[in-house]
Design a protein around this motif. Structure first.
Motif, PDB file in Angstrom:
ATOM      1  N   ASP A 127       0.928  -0.966  -0.046  1.00 19.95           N
ATOM      2  CA  ASP A 127      -0.043   0.134   0.019  1.00 19.95           C
ATOM      3  C   ASP A 127       1.023   1.159  -0.067  1.00 19.95           C
ATOM      4  O   ASP A 127       1.814   1.403   0.733  1.00 19.95           O
ATOM      5  CB  ASP A 127      -0.842  -0.026   1.139  1.00 19.95           C
ATOM      6  CG  ASP A 127      -2.260  -1.075   1.083  1.00 19.95           C
ATOM      7  OD1 ASP A 127      -2.640  -1.092   0.098  1.00 19.95           O
ATOM      8  OD2 ASP A 127      -2.199  -1.675   2.121  1.00 19.95           O
ATOM      9  N   ARG A 128       0.470   2.130  -1.075  1.00 19.97           N
ATOM     10  CA  ARG A 128       1.387   3.486  -1.014  1.00 19.97           C
ATOM     11  C   ARG A 128       0.302   4.459  -1.417  1.00 19.97           C
ATOM     12  O   ARG A 128      -0.085   4.399  -2.566  1.00 19.97           O
ATOM     13  CB  ARG A 128       2.591   3.159  -1.990  1.00 19.97           C
ATOM     14  CG  ARG A 128       3.298   4.775  -1.965  1.00 19.97           C
ATOM     15  CD  ARG A 128       4.029   4.965  -0.651  1.00 19.97           C
ATOM     16  NE  ARG A 128       4.970   3.852  -0.486  1.00 19.97           N
ATOM     17  CZ  ARG A 128       5.374   3.235   0.483  1.00 19.97           C
ATOM     18  NH1 ARG A 128       5.006   3.860   1.650  1.00 19.97           N
ATOM     19  NH2 ARG A 128       6.348   2.316   0.545  1.00 19.97           N
ATOM     20  N   GLY A 129      -0.042   5.321  -0.462  1.00 22.55           N
ATOM     21  CA  GLY A 129      -0.906   6.572  -0.873  1.00 22.55           C
ATOM     22  C   GLY A 129      -2.366   6.017  -1.535  1.00 22.55           C
ATOM     23  O   GLY A 129      -2.797   4.985  -0.729  1.00 22.55           O
ATOM     24  N   GLN A 130      -2.796   6.144  -2.627  1.00 24.17           N
ATOM     25  CA  GLN A 130      -4.226   5.987  -3.032  1.00 24.17           C
ATOM     26  C   GLN A 130      -3.773   4.753  -4.078  1.00 24.17           C
ATOM     27  O   GLN A 130      -4.995   4.030  -4.540  1.00 24.17           O
ATOM     28  CB  GLN A 130      -4.835   6.860  -3.837  1.00 24.17           C
ATOM     29  CG  GLN A 130      -4.190   7.130  -5.068  1.00 24.17           C
ATOM     30  CD  GLN A 130      -4.648   8.487  -5.841  1.00 24.17           C
ATOM     31  OE1 GLN A 130      -5.275   9.504  -4.877  1.00 24.17           O
ATOM     32  NE2 GLN A 130      -4.565   8.412  -7.036  1.00 24.17           N
ATOM     33  N   VAL A 131      -2.878   3.898  -3.961  1.00 23.04           N
ATOM     34  CA  VAL A 131      -2.551   2.870  -4.809  1.00 23.04           C
ATOM     35  C   VAL A 131      -1.895   1.631  -4.237  1.00 23.04           C
ATOM     36  O   VAL A 131      -1.337   1.732  -3.181  1.00 23.04           O
ATOM     37  CB  VAL A 131      -1.610   3.046  -6.055  1.00 23.04           C
ATOM     38  CG1 VAL A 131      -1.751   4.426  -6.825  1.00 23.04           C
ATOM     39  CG2 VAL A 131      -0.229   3.523  -5.462  1.00 23.04           C
ATOM     40  N   ALA A 132      -2.333   0.363  -4.827  1.00 25.65           N
ATOM     41  CA  ALA A 132      -1.691  -0.722  -4.508  1.00 25.65           C
ATOM     42  C   ALA A 132      -0.661  -1.104  -5.619  1.00 25.65           C
ATOM     43  O   ALA A 132      -1.082  -1.299  -6.731  1.00 25.65           O
ATOM     44  CB  ALA A 132      -2.828  -1.988  -4.493  1.00 25.65           C
ATOM     45  N   ILE A 133       0.491  -1.278  -5.016  1.00 22.02           N
ATOM     46  CA  ILE A 133       1.512  -1.851  -5.752  1.00 22.02           C
ATOM     47  C   ILE A 133       1.483  -3.198  -5.757  1.00 22.02           C
ATOM     48  O   ILE A 133       1.652  -3.978  -4.466  1.00 22.02           O
ATOM     49  CB  ILE A 133       3.087  -1.058  -5.273  1.00 22.02           C
ATOM     50  CG1 ILE A 133       2.891   0.315  -5.359  1.00 22.02           C
ATOM     51  CG2 ILE A 133       4.191  -1.942  -6.146  1.00 22.02           C
ATOM     52  CD1 ILE A 133       4.170   0.901  -4.598  1.00 22.02           C
ATOM     53  N   VAL A 134       1.167  -4.096  -6.964  1.00 22.63           N
ATOM     54  CA  VAL A 134       1.089  -5.529  -6.966  1.00 22.63           C
ATOM     55  C   VAL A 134       2.152  -5.825  -7.681  1.00 22.63           C
ATOM     56  O   VAL A 134       2.359  -5.692  -8.940  1.00 22.63           O
ATOM     57  CB  VAL A 134      -0.436  -5.751  -7.651  1.00 22.63           C
ATOM     58  CG1 VAL A 134      -0.341  -7.194  -7.470  1.00 22.63           C
ATOM     59  CG2 VAL A 134      -1.512  -4.947  -6.835  1.00 22.63           C
ATOM     60  N   LEU A 135       2.825  -7.043  -7.047  1.00 24.00           N
ATOM     61  CA  LEU A 135       4.093  -7.737  -7.229  1.00 24.00           C
ATOM     62  C   LEU A 135       3.336  -9.022  -7.873  1.00 24.00           C
ATOM     63  O   LEU A 135       2.336  -9.627  -7.021  1.00 24.00           O
ATOM     64  CB  LEU A 135       4.928  -8.000  -6.482  1.00 24.00           C
ATOM     65  CG  LEU A 135       5.726  -6.665  -5.976  1.00 24.00           C
ATOM     66  CD1 LEU A 135       6.732  -7.179  -4.678  1.00 24.00           C
ATOM     67  CD2 LEU A 135       6.502  -6.080  -7.040  1.00 24.00           C
TER      68      LEU A 135
END
Length: 159
Positions: A127-135
């Protein structure tokens, strides 16, 4: 010191990037969005990342289903990019009427004419700000080996 979001996006638009559509086989049908941040992470193990705005319906589906596909769009796929980027008025599963779609391993939609497509299993969500960083661990991939890419530059597609 930080900059405002408008300046941030204006400056990012100065970098040309290949247009991608990220897809998932959602519980209520296929879902997807125009991905501006698909990138490779590692070749061993083969891993990609996508940043997904949490406000998109596809974000929740990717996280719930634990899988997604990344499609590198060919130059003649401007209508697909416009639909998945919210510029055409076409919404939801109706966007998949544009183009021919298939699947690889996970069931996530893969565009038959994509320059390349990667089928991924979610391995981590940050989780970073309003985004999900998906690996995503790449479980299957395909490449046409020909064709020109659709490019996003300064907010417009170029093929």
């Amino acid at each position: 010191m930080t900059i405002d979001a408008k300046t941030f996006w204006r400056c990012l638009a100065e970098r040309a990037i290949g247009a991608t559509v990220v897809t998932v086989d959602g519980r209520d049908g296929p879902a997807g969005f125009l991905g501006l941040s698909a990138a490779h992470v590692s070749a061993e193990p083969p891993t990609l990342l996508v940043s997904i705005d949490r406000r998109t319906s596809a974000c929740a589906e990717v996280i719930k289903r634990g899988r997604f596909a990344v499609n590198f769009l060919p130059a003649d796929a401007r209508a697909i990019a416009d639909a998945f980027g919210g510029r055409s008025g076409i919404k939801g599963a109706a966007r998949f009427a544009l183009g021919e779609w298939t699947t690889l391993v996970s069931g996530a939609p893969v565009l038959r004419t994509a320059l390349a497509a990667f089928d991924c299993q979610v391995s981590e969500v940050i989780d970073r700000g309003q985004v999900a960083i998906v690996l995503g661990l790449v479980v299957a991939a395909t490449s046409r080996g020909e064709g020109e890419p659709l490019i996003l530059f300064r907010g417009a597609t170029r093929g």
